[in-house]
Structure formats: structure tokens, C-alpha cells
Design a protein around this motif. Structure first.
Motif, PDB file in Angstrom:
ATOM      1  N   TRP A  80       0.953  -1.172  -0.029  1.00 18.34           N
ATOM      2  CA  TRP A  80       0.009   0.100   0.141  1.00 18.34           C
ATOM      3  C   TRP A  80       1.200   0.910  -0.160  1.00 18.34           C
ATOM      4  O   TRP A  80       1.820   1.242   0.872  1.00 18.34           O
ATOM      5  CB  TRP A  80      -1.139  -0.300   1.214  1.00 18.34           C
ATOM      6  CG  TRP A  80      -1.692   1.166   1.602  1.00 18.34           C
ATOM      7  CD1 TRP A  80      -3.408   1.058   1.295  1.00 18.34           C
ATOM      8  CD2 TRP A  80      -1.768   2.096   2.392  1.00 18.34           C
ATOM      9  NE1 TRP A  80      -3.845   2.242   1.974  1.00 18.34           N
ATOM     10  CE2 TRP A  80      -2.024   2.706   2.212  1.00 18.34           C
ATOM     11  CE3 TRP A  80      -0.473   2.648   3.244  1.00 18.34           C
ATOM     12  CZ2 TRP A  80      -2.540   4.286   2.710  1.00 18.34           C
ATOM     13  CZ3 TRP A  80      -0.427   3.675   3.858  1.00 18.34           C
ATOM     14  CH2 TRP A  80      -1.366   4.652   3.782  1.00 18.34           C
TER      15      TRP A  80
ATOM     16  N   ASN B 214      -4.146   5.570   0.554  1.00 19.71           N
ATOM     17  CA  ASN B 214      -5.483   6.334   0.045  1.00 19.71           C
ATOM     18  C   ASN B 214      -6.320   7.048   0.135  1.00 19.71           C
ATOM     19  O   ASN B 214      -5.578   8.173   0.629  1.00 19.71           O
ATOM     20  CB  ASN B 214      -5.955   5.488   1.665  1.00 19.71           C
ATOM     21  CG  ASN B 214      -6.786   4.331   1.460  1.00 19.71           C
ATOM     22  OD1 ASN B 214      -6.336   2.846   0.791  1.00 19.71           O
ATOM     23  ND2 ASN B 214      -8.296   4.016   1.669  1.00 19.71           N
TER      24      ASN B 214
ATOM     25  N   SER C 228     -10.474   4.591  -2.450  1.00 20.17           N
ATOM     26  CA  SER C 228      -9.837   3.592  -3.545  1.00 20.17           C
ATOM     27  C   SER C 228      -8.074   4.028  -2.914  1.00 20.17           C
ATOM     28  O   SER C 228      -8.109   4.509  -2.665  1.00 20.17           O
ATOM     29  CB  SER C 228      -9.628   4.700  -4.562  1.00 20.17           C
ATOM     30  OG  SER C 228     -10.087   5.527  -4.316  1.00 20.17           O
ATOM     31  N   ALA C 229      -7.778   3.565  -3.655  1.00 15.74           N
ATOM     32  CA  ALA C 229      -6.241   2.726  -2.753  1.00 15.74           C
ATOM     33  C   ALA C 229      -4.831   2.862  -3.774  1.00 15.74           C
ATOM     34  O   ALA C 229      -5.367   2.038  -5.224  1.00 15.74           O
ATOM     35  CB  ALA C 229      -5.890   1.651  -1.819  1.00 15.74           C
TER      36      ALA C 229
ATOM     37  N   HIS D 126     -11.603  -1.746  -0.568  1.00 12.11           N
ATOM     38  CA  HIS D 126     -12.826  -0.632  -0.743  1.00 12.11           C
ATOM     39  C   HIS D 126     -13.745  -0.654  -0.099  1.00 12.11           C
ATOM     40  O   HIS D 126     -14.649  -1.241  -0.574  1.00 12.11           O
ATOM     41  CB  HIS D 126     -12.907  -0.304  -2.063  1.00 12.11           C
ATOM     42  CG  HIS D 126     -12.707   1.308  -3.100  1.00 12.11           C
ATOM     43  ND1 HIS D 126     -14.357   1.324  -2.863  1.00 12.11           N
ATOM     44  CD2 HIS D 126     -12.451   1.180  -3.908  1.00 12.11           C
ATOM     45  CE1 HIS D 126     -14.353   2.564  -3.562  1.00 12.11           C
ATOM     46  NE2 HIS D 126     -13.049   3.077  -3.869  1.00 12.11           N
TER      47      HIS D 126
ATOM     48  N   SER E 188      -9.725   1.475  -7.475  1.00  7.03           N
ATOM     49  CA  SER E 188      -7.877   1.332  -6.860  1.00  7.03           C
ATOM     50  C   SER E 188      -7.362   0.923  -8.174  1.00  7.03           C
ATOM     51  O   SER E 188      -7.155   0.538  -9.297  1.00  7.03           O
ATOM     52  CB  SER E 188      -8.227   0.511  -5.520  1.00  7.03           C
ATOM     53  OG  SER E 188      -8.818   0.299  -4.605  1.00  7.03           O
TER      54      SER E 188
END
Length: 593
Positions: free
Chosen positions: A263, A266, A271-272, A300, A373
Motif C-alpha cells: 500500500w 488511500n 480507493s487505494a 474499498h 483502486s
């Protein structure tokens, strides 16, 4: 004959008599020119009666003085320095005419009478006495020294010394290891010195970032502690809550260098932004997709789709950027302005800057406009991913447009993510094929966005230039290593060699570059702050449309050439031209939530 008496002069001067300086009539001894040395710095070789050329024509007058090579820098000390004019910035560790050895790209010796020229490397011989020394620097300076009045043997020795000491055999031979060791024992510092920038070397830094962005479906994972899984990832990474540690370990073997999806950031809509390396075995692509894509989808709130972007297929590669850098560094900037500008255009640098900005803006649209994402994929996840992930976060998150926020972004997406600074900057000059100006390109991209939205950034062009220059000063840990693991290994050996007690904070004895007080005074650091910055809360979303800062068109040469050429303007002259490149708005605005 009559005798004529000489007439008495009648002219009277109303000017005071000329005051003769008695001191000047007595020949004073020559001034003793001595360099200012840092702790652990020693003079290796030196030569007197050297002329530093201040223009492209080496026959023109310049500054006379002494040229010195130390184990840290090339230093020129004028015999009669010009009257001091306060420049914008005064470096605390380097003089006005100093060049760190790691900043040297090429050391070239010339003998005008014999028509000979040679590029010097480490432990090489020089069969002729040089009349001129040309230093090609990685910050795009080209500096000339003439030895017409200097002793030929002394001139030869100092040239060979510069070439030798600018090619260290191993990383610990860089001056920073000696300097920081001496500094530690003299200061006995036992804390981080009030450093505000998070280093992301501990879980708490990642926890704060998760909370700040509202990434509730992501967690800090320590499966890479002691670099047990991947040698290039940090010890602590952020992964989906739905993925167990055992799953991550089992599937890590299918990724290049075991760099699993991690990750980055965010969006408030859920959404990432995720980055990962390519799949080592293409036959396992479906298996990996079935394991990781659903986990990212679950993170999400709306279970939105996940889009993968393969940067290797849509952006310039490392070799393209490396060839551009060599062309820029080794080019002679002595041509007319018109021809010089066209030669810069032919390098395709601006074309590549635009490509990275355009692709980053497309990712912004997916995250912000499409509420999806995004996974950024690159073969090793250590170069192109660093640029794009940083630009996307800079465009979307106002925190990263603050000074401390921007530094944390670089620390998170470059330093801890394992960008190979040692190889890409080529500090040891061992493999030119690995050298590539990725970080310089990133700073140029940031500069271009700053010019479109000048009030959206807390930091200035001066700050970006200083940060770029800091890459070539080997006194800080930020730009010295290829990965967190390499950094930890070298600093462990460093601590043993310098008798530093075990368990002390590594930042104490080899600090990051973010402690600017080591390089600049408090007054000079104020030049890092943008007086037009309107703060984080100036932009807002109204009726689904971003209402934010309006860009201003800047028609000048710096916009055309970008940040990578600012150094040259600083050291040579500012060009003026009617030509300009007007980058179109890359996105509707810089949102703030």
C-alpha cells in the motif's frame, strides 16, 4: 641679452593631494591561502597559481588562487577574493568554489601545446603535463582550471588525486563515514534532534499514515522483519487486512525480488494506490490475481474494481533516461543560445517529463474521478513506480505539498521503498549502465506542477534545487544506499568501526538530509518557504467539482528547461528567450479533503 626670470606658476588645484599608501610601497608577503576543512577532512594534494576560468573562453581573465583536493571535495581558494556579496544561500559545509568529489562525472585533462586530451579514472597515469583541467559535474556545471603559471608536476599530481579520490573503491571510503563518526564522538547526540520528518523505519510511522488517510482496511505487517522475505522492501509494510501473513509469505516467491503488492496511499473515497513488482513466472499470473486483487477490492467501501498499470509498457525505460543524462552532463554549453536550446530539445528530456506527468494525471483520474483502486506495476518496483506513485500522491494529497509532507513522501516512496540511489547516482562510478537521473526527473516534474499551481505548495524552487544538490553530498544517509537492508548492514559495520554503542538510534550517527540545519542557517532556510502558499484548506469540492487553485502561465526559460537545468542558470547566467513551453493543465485541480 636680457635675463628672463622664470615665471611663477599661477594654477592652483582645489583637489586634495593624492594620499600615497606607504604600505603599498613596501612589498607585502603573499597571503597564505588555507582551506576550511571539516572534521576528518585532510588535504591530499594542492597546486598554487591556478586560474579558474569564469567564461567559456579559457583565454579570458579569471580568478587566481590555489586548487586543492581533499578526501571530500575539490576546493578552489581565490588569492584575492572579490568583495563579498551575500548570495541567496550560504552553505555551512561547502565554500562558494567547492565541489564534492561525488558530484564529479568526468575529470578531463588537456595539454593545449601538444593537442592532447585525456579522461582520467582511478589509479591512472598521465604522460603529459596538463595545461588545463575540465571538471564535468553531475549538477550540470562545467568548470575549468588553467595551469599556465602553475608548476607542471604539481598540476599533474592534483589532477591525478582528484581523479583517484572521486572513484572510491567501496562505500565506507566515502568521506561521510569518516565525518559522521568524528561528529558523533564529539557531540554525543542521543536523540533524533527534533527531526519532524517521519523516516518510516518503525511501525508507528506507518500507523500514523494509515490513520491520516483513513485506510481502515489496511494494516501494518512485519513479515519482512530482518528482511526475511525481500531484501529491498522495508521491514514494515502495509497490506490488506484480509490477507494473512502466511498467505503473503507463500506468494512472495512469485514476485521479482519477492516485492509483493504494498500500500502507498488511500483516497478519502476508499480507493487505494498500490505498487508491486512484476510476476517472475507468467504462468502464475492468474493465481496471483485471484489472491491479491480480491483482497484489494475488499479494502474499498464500494468494492470497486482494481486497475493495474504496467509502467514498463507505457513510460521511458532506465536506459533512455540514462542516455539523456550523459548527453546533458557531457555536452558543452558554449554554443549560442538558439543552438543550445535546440540541442536540449533534441535530448527528449521535456518529452519524457511530459510522459510521466501525463501518466500520473491519468492515475489521478482513476483514483479520484473513477473511484477505482490502482496498482502500479514495474519489473523491479524500484524506479518508475517511485516517480509515478509520488506524483500521484503529490497531486491528490495537500499534505504532501507541505514541506514536511513532501519530505515524508520522498522518504516513504523512494528511500524506504528501495530506490537504488547508490547505483542510480553512481557514487562509486563502478557501473555507468546503472546510472540514471530518476530522482532529478521527479524533481523536474514537481517543478512543472508548481509552476501551474504556485499557491498550492509550501516549498519553493530554491528548496527543490537544494534537495537536488544534496544528492551529491555524501554526508547524509538519504541518498547513499540502494535499500533499507543495505543501509542497515553498512551502518552496523560503521558503528562497530567507530566504537558506537550497540542499540543507539542509527539516525543519531548518520542523519538523513532532512535536518537542514546541518547545511543552512535558520535565516537561509526561510528561502525554502513559499510566501504565496495559501494553506491546505484553500481547495474544496463543491457539487462534485474541484474548486481549487488556478494555475498561472509562466513564460520563461526555466519553464522550458525544467528544474534539472536550474543549477546551470545559477552558476552561469540567466537566458531570456521568447520561446516557451506551456504545459497544459494535467488535471482539473489539486483537491484537498
Amino acid at each position: 641679452m636680457f635675463s628672463v626670470k622664470p615665471t611663477k606658476p599661477t594654477f592652483r588645484s582645489y583637489l586634495p593631494p593624492v594620499q600615497t599608501d606607504v604600505k603599498k610601497t613596501i612589498e607585502s608577503p603573499p597571503k597564505k591561502v588555507e582551506p576550511k576543512l571539516l572534521q576528518g577532512e585532510i588535504v591530499v594534494n594542492e597546486v598554487n597559481f591556478v586560474r579558474k576560468c569564469l567564461s567559456a573562453d579559457s583565454s579570458q581573465e579569471g580568478l587566481w588562487g590555489k586548487l586543492i583536493c581533499t578526501n571530500f571535495k575539490v576546493s578552489f581558494i581565490p588569492t584575492d577574493p572579490p568583495s563579498e556579496q551575500k548570495s541567496h544561500l550560504s552553505h555551512l559545509l561547502l565554500g562558494l568554489h567547492d565541489i564534492p568529489l561525488t558530484c564529479l562525472e568526468q575529470v578531463v585533462t588537456v595539454n593545449d601545446t601538444k593537442g592532447k586530451k585525456k579522461v582520467l579514472g582511478s589509479n591512472q597515469k598521465l604522460k603529459f603535463n596538463p595545461t588545463e583541467l575540465i571538471l564535468y559535474c553531475k549538477d550540470l556545471r562545467i568548470i575549468r582550471f588553467c595551469f599556465v603559471e602553475a608548476g607542471p608536476e604539481s598540476a599533474k599530481k592534483v589532477c591525478l588525486a582528484i581523479a583517484h579520490y572521486s572513484h572510491p573503491a567501496d562505500l565506507p571510503l566515502l568521506f561521510g563515514f569518516e565525518y559522521q563518526g568524528r561528529r558523533y564522538h564529539d557531540s554525543k547526540v542521543n536523540d533524533r534532534g527534533g527531526l519532524r520528518t517521519p523516516i518510516f523505519d518503525r511501525p508507528s510511522d506507518w500507523d500514523r499514515e494509515i490513520k491520516r488517510t483513513g485506510a481502515s482496511e489496511w494494516r501494518v505487517c512485519s513479515i519482512n522483519e530482518n528482511y526475511a522475505i525481500s531484501p529491498s522492501l522495508p521491514e514494515h509494510i502495509v497490506v490488506p487486512v484480509s490477507l494473512a501473513d502466511q498467505d503473503l509469505k507463500q506468494n512472495s516467491i512469485y514476485f521479482m525480488n519477492q516485492r509483493i503488492p504494498v500500500w502507498c496511499w488511500n483516497h478519502p473515497n476508499g480507493s487505494a494506490l498500490v505498487r508491486m513488482a512484476s510476476i517472475a513466472d507468467p504462468l502464475q499470473q492468474r493465481r496471483i490475481d485471484q489472491r491479491f486483487i480480491p483482497a484489494i477490492t475488499k479494502s474499498h467501501p464500494q468494492r470497486s474494481e482494481v486497475i493495474r498499470s504496467d509502467l514498463d509498457k507505457c513510460l521511458p525505460n532506465i536506459q533512455d533516461l540514462q542516455s539523456i543524462f550523459q548527453m546533458c552532463v557531457n555536452n558543452s554549453f558554449e554554443e549560442s543560445e538558439e543552438r543550445w536550446l535546440s540541442s536540449i530539445e533534441n535530448t527528449r528530456w521535456l518529452e519524457y517529463v511530459r510522459a510521466f506527468l501525463k501518466h500520473s494525471a491519468e492515475m489521478v483520474y482513476l483514483l479520484d474521478g473513477k473511484n477505482t483502486s490502482v496498482i502500479l506495476q514495474e519489473e523491479e518496483d524500484r524506479d518508475l513506480n517511485c516517480v509515478v506513485s509520488s506524483l500521484v500522491q503529490l497531486m491528490l494529497d495537500p499534505h504532501y505539498r507541505s514541506l514536511v509532507g513532501f519530505q515524508s513522501l520522498v522518504q516513504k516512496e523512494w528511500v524506504m521503498a528501495g530506490h537504488r540511489f547508490l547505483d542510480r547516482c553512481n557514487h562509486l562510478k563502478k557501473n555507468d549502465k546503472d546510472e540514471s537521473p530518476l530522482f532529478m526527473l521527479f524533481l523536474d516534474c514537481v517543478w512543472q506542477v508548481m509552476n501551474q499551481y504556485p499557491a498550492a505548495f509550501e516549498f519553493t524552487e530554491t528548496y527543490l534545487t537544494v534537495l537536488s544538490d544534496s544528492m551529491w553530498i555524501p554526508l547524509f544517509s538519504t541518498f547513499l544506499f540502494n535499500s533499507p537492508k543495505q543501509r542497515a548492514q553498512y551502518l552496523m559495520d560503521f558503528a562497530k568501526n567507530k566504537a558506537i554503542p550497540q542499540g543507539e538510534d542509527q539516525l543519531v550517527y548518520f542523519p538523513p538530509v532532512w535536518d537542514w540545519s546541518q547545511q543552512y542557517s535558520t535565516a537561509d532556510q526561510t528561502l525554502f518557504n513559499n510566501p504565496m502558499f495559501v494553506g491546505k484548506g484553500a481547495a474544496c469540492v463543491q457539487n462534485g467539482e474541484v474548486k481549487t487553485f488556478r494555475r498561472t502561465k509562466v513564460h520563461n526559460t526555466l519553464l522550458q528547461l525544467g528544474l534539472c537545468f536550474i543549477c546551470m542558470f545559477t552558476y552561469f547566467s540567466t537566458f531570456s528567450t521568447s520561446a516557451s513551453v506551456d504545459f497544459e493543465p494535467l488535471f482539473d485541480g489539486l483537491p484537498s479533503w
